[in-house]
Design a protein around this motif. Structure first.
Motif, mmCIF file in Angstrom:
data_model
loop_
_atom_site.group_PDB
_atom_site.id
_atom_site.type_symbol
_atom_site.label_atom_id
_atom_site.label_comp_id
_atom_site.label_asym_id
_atom_site.label_seq_id
_atom_site.Cartn_x
_atom_site.Cartn_y
_atom_site.Cartn_z
ATOM 1 N N ILE A 1 86.668 29.291 0.307
ATOM 2 C CA ILE A 1 86.379 28.109 -0.499
ATOM 3 C C ILE A 1 85.861 27.015 0.441
ATOM 4 O O ILE A 1 86.470 26.749 1.469
ATOM 5 C CB ILE A 1 87.622 27.667 -1.311
ATOM 6 N N PRO A 2 84.709 26.409 0.120
ATOM 7 C CA PRO A 2 84.172 25.379 1.011
ATOM 8 C C PRO A 2 85.091 24.159 1.041
ATOM 9 O O PRO A 2 85.545 23.697 -0.013
ATOM 10 C CB PRO A 2 82.827 25.020 0.375
ATOM 11 N N PHE A 3 85.370 23.668 2.216
ATOM 12 C CA PHE A 3 86.230 22.489 2.358
ATOM 13 C C PHE A 3 85.375 21.287 2.761
ATOM 14 O O PHE A 3 85.049 20.452 1.933
ATOM 15 C CB PHE A 3 87.327 22.783 3.386
ATOM 16 N N THR A 4 84.976 21.235 4.004
ATOM 17 C CA THR A 4 84.096 20.143 4.415
ATOM 18 C C THR A 4 82.765 20.731 4.851
ATOM 19 O O THR A 4 82.661 21.916 5.118
ATOM 20 C CB THR A 4 84.687 19.353 5.597
ATOM 21 N N THR A 5 81.766 19.893 4.928
ATOM 22 C CA THR A 5 80.472 20.353 5.404
ATOM 23 C C THR A 5 79.996 19.355 6.458
ATOM 24 O O THR A 5 80.706 18.400 6.766
ATOM 25 C CB THR A 5 79.468 20.476 4.247
ATOM 26 N N ASN A 6 78.853 19.605 7.008
ATOM 27 C CA ASN A 6 78.332 18.681 8.001
ATOM 28 C C ASN A 6 76.866 18.956 8.223
ATOM 29 O O ASN A 6 76.404 20.079 8.054
ATOM 30 C CB ASN A 6 79.090 18.810 9.321
ATOM 31 N N THR A 7 76.156 17.935 8.590
ATOM 32 C CA THR A 7 74.755 18.121 8.933
ATOM 33 C C THR A 7 74.362 17.058 9.945
ATOM 34 O O THR A 7 75.118 16.121 10.187
ATOM 35 C CB THR A 7 73.868 18.034 7.678
ATOM 36 N N GLN A 8 73.211 17.240 10.530
ATOM 37 C CA GLN A 8 72.749 16.255 11.501
ATOM 38 C C GLN A 8 71.726 15.333 10.855
ATOM 39 O O GLN A 8 70.943 15.744 10.010
ATOM 40 C CB GLN A 8 72.116 16.956 12.702
ATOM 41 N N LEU B 1 73.305 23.099 9.120
ATOM 42 C CA LEU B 1 74.421 23.038 8.188
ATOM 43 C C LEU B 1 75.677 23.540 8.899
ATOM 44 O O LEU B 1 75.682 24.645 9.423
ATOM 45 C CB LEU B 1 74.087 23.942 6.998
ATOM 46 N N GLY B 2 76.695 22.705 8.905
ATOM 47 C CA GLY B 2 77.953 23.131 9.524
ATOM 48 C C GLY B 2 79.073 22.992 8.524
ATOM 49 O O GLY B 2 78.816 22.892 7.325
ATOM 50 N N GLY B 3 80.308 22.968 9.016
ATOM 51 C CA GLY B 3 81.424 22.730 8.123
ATOM 52 C C GLY B 3 82.502 23.785 8.194
ATOM 53 O O GLY B 3 82.385 24.762 8.921
ATOM 54 N N ILE B 4 83.541 23.560 7.411
ATOM 55 C CA ILE B 4 84.716 24.428 7.433
ATOM 56 C C ILE B 4 84.970 24.987 6.037
ATOM 57 O O ILE B 4 85.004 24.241 5.060
ATOM 58 C CB ILE B 4 85.966 23.626 7.895
ATOM 59 N N PRO C 1 81.881 15.729 2.077
ATOM 60 C CA PRO C 1 82.487 16.665 1.120
ATOM 61 C C PRO C 1 81.530 17.788 0.725
ATOM 62 O O PRO C 1 80.321 17.643 0.852
ATOM 63 C CB PRO C 1 82.773 15.796 -0.113
ATOM 64 N N THR C 2 82.110 18.896 0.239
ATOM 65 C CA THR C 2 81.292 20.002 -0.244
ATOM 66 C C THR C 2 81.179 19.974 -1.763
ATOM 67 O O THR C 2 80.334 20.631 -2.323
ATOM 68 C CB THR C 2 81.925 21.352 0.149
ATOM 69 N N THR C 3 82.087 19.224 -2.406
ATOM 70 C CA THR C 3 82.065 19.145 -3.862
ATOM 71 C C THR C 3 81.176 17.985 -4.281
ATOM 72 O O THR C 3 81.311 16.874 -3.776
ATOM 73 C CB THR C 3 83.487 18.926 -4.413
ATOM 74 N N GLU C 4 80.275 18.280 -5.210
ATOM 75 C CA GLU C 4 79.293 17.288 -5.627
ATOM 76 C C GLU C 4 79.962 16.005 -6.127
ATOM 77 O O GLU C 4 79.578 14.902 -5.745
ATOM 78 C CB GLU C 4 78.424 17.900 -6.722
ATOM 79 N N SER C 5 80.997 16.184 -6.952
ATOM 80 C CA SER C 5 81.602 15.014 -7.589
ATOM 81 C C SER C 5 82.293 14.094 -6.584
ATOM 82 O O SER C 5 82.465 12.907 -6.838
ATOM 83 C CB SER C 5 82.597 15.461 -8.658
ATOM 84 N N ALA C 6 82.667 14.657 -5.440
ATOM 85 C CA ALA C 6 83.385 13.847 -4.454
ATOM 86 C C ALA C 6 82.507 12.713 -3.913
ATOM 87 O O ALA C 6 83.013 11.697 -3.438
ATOM 88 C CB ALA C 6 83.885 14.712 -3.312
ATOM 89 N N TYR C 7 81.190 12.909 -4.006
ATOM 90 C CA TYR C 7 80.304 11.868 -3.483
ATOM 91 C C TYR C 7 80.376 10.584 -4.299
ATOM 92 O O TYR C 7 79.973 9.534 -3.844
ATOM 93 C CB TYR C 7 78.866 12.384 -3.397
ATOM 94 N N GLY C 8 80.883 10.681 -5.520
ATOM 95 C CA GLY C 8 81.006 9.478 -6.324
ATOM 96 C C GLY C 8 82.258 8.671 -6.002
ATOM 97 O O GLY C 8 82.398 7.538 -6.439
ATOM 98 N N LEU C 9 83.174 9.249 -5.236
ATOM 99 C CA LEU C 9 84.439 8.571 -4.966
ATOM 100 C C LEU C 9 84.212 7.382 -4.032
ATOM 101 O O LEU C 9 83.419 7.445 -3.095
ATOM 102 C CB LEU C 9 85.442 9.541 -4.344
ATOM 103 N N ALA C 10 84.943 6.302 -4.329
ATOM 104 C CA ALA C 10 84.768 5.062 -3.565
ATOM 105 C C ALA C 10 85.026 5.277 -2.075
ATOM 106 O O ALA C 10 84.304 4.762 -1.220
ATOM 107 C CB ALA C 10 85.706 3.993 -4.125
ATOM 108 N N LYS C 11 86.066 6.081 -1.776
ATOM 109 C CA LYS C 11 86.434 6.339 -0.382
ATOM 110 C C LYS C 11 85.261 6.914 0.399
ATOM 111 O O LYS C 11 85.004 6.551 1.535
ATOM 112 C CB LYS C 11 87.549 7.391 -0.363
ATOM 113 N N VAL C 12 84.558 7.867 -0.236
ATOM 114 C CA VAL C 12 83.461 8.549 0.431
ATOM 115 C C VAL C 12 82.287 7.597 0.630
ATOM 116 O O VAL C 12 81.687 7.529 1.703
ATOM 117 C CB VAL C 12 83.014 9.789 -0.381
ATOM 118 N N GLU C 13 81.988 6.826 -0.392
ATOM 119 C CA GLU C 13 80.869 5.892 -0.283
ATOM 120 C C GLU C 13 81.095 4.882 0.820
ATOM 121 O O GLU C 13 80.172 4.492 1.532
ATOM 122 C CB GLU C 13 80.648 5.191 -1.627
#
Lengths: 314, 419
Positions: free
Chosen positions: B145-152, B302-305, B343-355
């Motif tokens: 299950i994708p947890f975190t991702t990363n990119t440059q 593309l990186g991540g855990i 985040p790897t989950t699309e909806s997480a990008y809407g969260l205030a913490k992430v923004e």
């Protein structure tokens, strides 16, 4: 046990007379074997078994990632390794590092041994100070050297030694020099200690006598000290050469095998630990082991090294 | 007095020995709660995000399980070395594995991780960004299950250079930086990070090194990648010690003002404020990864855990449950906040913490969606080693020979030979 080993010509000690073996001596010898047995068995378990297992693995096609493809392939792993240019390139690199570092260590170690031998005051502190590098974990020492030569954080840049934008660890010659320096810095004390033990075997009377005959300091060093120390020097060289040929930690930390500084041990690591190809990797390890045995055999048979002499037991 | 001290020493020694023993035997309960202990082997995230996720899940499990944090090194090669040794030995204490995105095929092929089937597969991939989702798939199955991702991103100095245009290429960037006499920070030591760079360059020209069937297939883009690497390494824009630089040396170099451009992960942004100051951080601009060729969009790395379930675990059902809990969007948001990991989950990008944590969240998301995975192959580590050895050292790369060399090495790797 060492007393029964062959006597090299280097020392003029009289050969021990063959005594008749008495009943008591025989019983004692039997006891000796019994007392040695536990150690021997322990050695067999911790060294004999792994070596035998490595040889067994080296005859298999065996990759941990593809366990179903495991099969006996005979010597094909060895022919793969021995016909690849990478292996021979790595052997060359390792030989350069070995020869250069051991040669420098011998000269420096001898100088330090003479200092330690002649130190009149502060003997303890002098010896302790000289031993410090040997007491430092190799990986830690290698990191220290890497940071020293790092272009952004190191202090060597911009000194009289190197230009402002030189980065020795990014090209082959520079990397080899730094690896050799690290090895020398780290293991010269070991060499010095072994040589010091040899120095203490040289009797002062010989020096006195030579002095009376008008020999200069240089003459006495080359004509008396060196010949009498030859067994100790050979043993020190043997130990260090065996160690140096297996160099891993310092090269791994400093370059990771980049810039064609891959040593045979790093090759073995890459195949065995990174690629988890147990068959091929074991073949590399066994070949390194054979190389080490050849070096040891060369020292013992050709140069006549004997560890018994070094300990003054002859 | 003396006896006292030796007694105290003995006591301390005994305690230490005892904790070592329990540590090895895993008889401790990790988080201190009750329930079945599940060991999660994952890299030691310095921001504390993993601890937070574990705490939350242990509470939510109502005492049914208790996740213990088994820290692995931060370096991807070392992580793999340690976990592969356990998995190859069929260690039953490996319940959960924090896997780098590049390990999926290798671990799946070797039978070291459990496939996610049915509802579980759906739960693992639903609502995930496309890039990360692809990293958990291998041979039509889901393996984690994708947890975190990363990119440059391309970070640049707003006060020194103009905002890069949309079709900014490596060639243009090298030319401009060389003219300004400032460096471009990249990762060019012989290690995994170097593969990341080369792979993105090759993919950016529409190429690949391994095709969809997993066979070696090196295209002409390998030559173009070689040209860029060699051009940068031999130009005035090459940073000092380039052939030895990893992420951290690049960050330090950029912070020391020697460079105008930096290709790196997002952790450098909070670091700039911490190490140099808020004023310096304000000078940093960001743009999408530069193009390899002018007429094709770039393919950022593309990186991540991902979190997988160990095949030899004795508590697989609980482990699947725990993995889903750990990877939930709320925990992803915490990883963004504390570790700067997208985040790897699309909806997480809407969260205030992430923004708040990721001012460049939109660009990140775009980069992740269009990012390029590294070659999917059970022999990935061989492929990576072959790429590193072929393109290193950067200043000696001969672009017209690099393609054949790479192909030769990859073929030897595929046959299990020495290269």
């Amino acid at each position: 046990m060492e007393a029964t080993t062959a006597q090299p010509a280097a020392t003029k000690a009289p050969a021990p007379k063959k005594a008749k073996i008495t009943e008591r001596a025989r019983a004692e010898r039997k006891l000796a074997y019994l007392l040695c047995a536990p150690a021997l068995i322990a050695m067999l378990i911790v060294t004999g078994y792994p070596i035998g297992y490595a040889v067994y693995l080296s005859l298999q096609k065996y990759d941990l990632r593809f366990p179903d493809e495991k099969e006996f392939v005979g010597l094909s792993n060895y022919s793969d390794v021995l016909t690849s240019s990478i292996w021979w390139d790595d052997v060359l690199t390792t030989t350069i590092i070995t020869l250069a570092s051991v040669a420098i260590e011998l000269v420096l170690g001898m100088a330090i041994a003479l200092i330690m031998h002649r130190a009149i005051f502060g003997r303890g502190p002098v010896r302790a100070a000289i031993l410090i590098p040997y007491g430092i974990v190799t990986v830690v020492a290698a990191f220290a050297w890497r940071y020293a030569f790092d272009p952004s954080a190191g202090f060597v840049q911009g000194t009289f030694l190197l230009g402002d934008d030189a980065a020795p660890l990014t090209e082959r010659a520079g990397s080899l020099v730094v690896i050799i320096l690290t090895e020398v810095w780290k293991t010269t004390p070991f060499m010095a200690l072994l040589l010091l033990a040899g120095l203490s075997l040289v009797p002062d009377e010989l020096h006195e006598a030579a002095k009376v005959d008008g020999a200069s300091t240089v003459q006495r060093f080359f004509r008396i000290t060196i010949p009498l120390m030859k067994p100790a020097i050979l043993v020190a060289l043997l130990f260090r050469t065996l160690d140096a040929f297996r160099v891993f930690d310092s090269a791994f930390i400093l370059t990771g095998g980049a810039n064609r500084t891959e040593t045979v041990s790093i090759l073995g690591y890459n195949v065995l630990i990174n690629r988890v190809n147990l068959g091929l990797g074991s073949a590399v390890s066994v070949l390194i082991f054979i190389a080490v045995i050849l070096i040891a055999a060369f020292f013992v048979k050709v140069l006549g090294t004997s560890t018994a002499q070094q300990r003054g037991e002859v | 007095m003396r006896r006292d001290r030796s007694k105290r020493f003995l006591a301390a020694f005994a305690t230490a020995a005892l904790s070592v023993v329990t540590g090895c035997g895993f008889s401790d309960t990790g988080g201190g709660g009750r329930g079945q202990t599940l060991n999660w082997y994952v890299f030691n995230e310095p921001g504390g995000a993993n601890e937070e996720a574990i705490k939350k899940c242990n509470e939510e499990s109502n005492g049914r399980y208790n996740i213990a944090y088994r820290r692995l090194p931060t370096d991807a090669n070392q992580q793999r070395e340690l976990i592969v040794r356990r998995l190859a030995a069929e260690d039953s204490t490996v319940d959960l594995v924090g896997m780098d995105v590049i390990w999926t095929a290798e671990f799946a092929e070797a039978g070291w991780i459990e496939p996610w089937e049915g509802d579980r597969a759906l739960a693992a991939t639903e609502g995930k960004l496309e890039g990360p989702r692809k990293t958990v798939e291998y041979q039509d199955k889901v393996w984690a299950i994708p947890f975190t991702t990363n990119t440059q991103l391309l970070f640049y100095r707003k006060d020194r250079v103009e905002e890069p245009p949309e079709d900014f290429t490596w060639d243009q960037m090298i030319e401009q930086a060389a003219a300004d006499g400032k460096a471009i920070e990249v990762q060019a030591a012989q290690y995994e990070g170097f593969t990341v760079w080369i792979n993105s360059l090759i993919a950016g020209a529409g190429g690949q090194v391994v095709d969809e069937e997993g066979d070696v297939n090196v295209g002409p883009s390998a030559t173009k990648a070689g040209e860029i690497v060699s051009e940068l390494a031999n130009s005035a824009a090459a940073p000092p010690g380039m052939a030895n630089n990893k992420e951290d040396q690049a960050r330090i170099g950029f912070e020391s003002e020697r460079s105008n451009y930096q290709l790196n992960y997002t952790f450098i942004y909070p670091s700039a404020a911490e190490n140099v100051g808020e004023d310096f951080q304000k000078k940093i601009g960001w743009a999408r990864y530069p193009r390899t060729v002018a007429d094709m969009p770039s393919r950022p790395p593309l990186g991540g855990i991902n979190i997988g379930v160990g095949a030899f675990s004795e508590h697989k059902d609980l482990a699947f449950e725990a993995a889903q809990c750990l990877a939930q969007p709320a925990n992803q948001a915490v990883a963004s906040e504390l570790g700067g990991l997208p985040p790897t989950t699309e909806s997480a990008y809407g969260l205030a913490k992430v923004e708040k944590a990721l001012p460049f969240a939109d660009l990140l998301r775009e980069s992740i969606e269009e990012g390029t995975p590294r070659p999917v192959s059970p022999a990935y580590s061989d492929i990576s080693l072959a790429i590193q050895k072929t393109y290193h050292p950067p200043e000696n790369v001969e672009p017209d020979k690099v393609r054949d060399k790479l192909e030769d090495r990859l073929k030897k790797a595929a046959e299990g030979k020495i290269f």
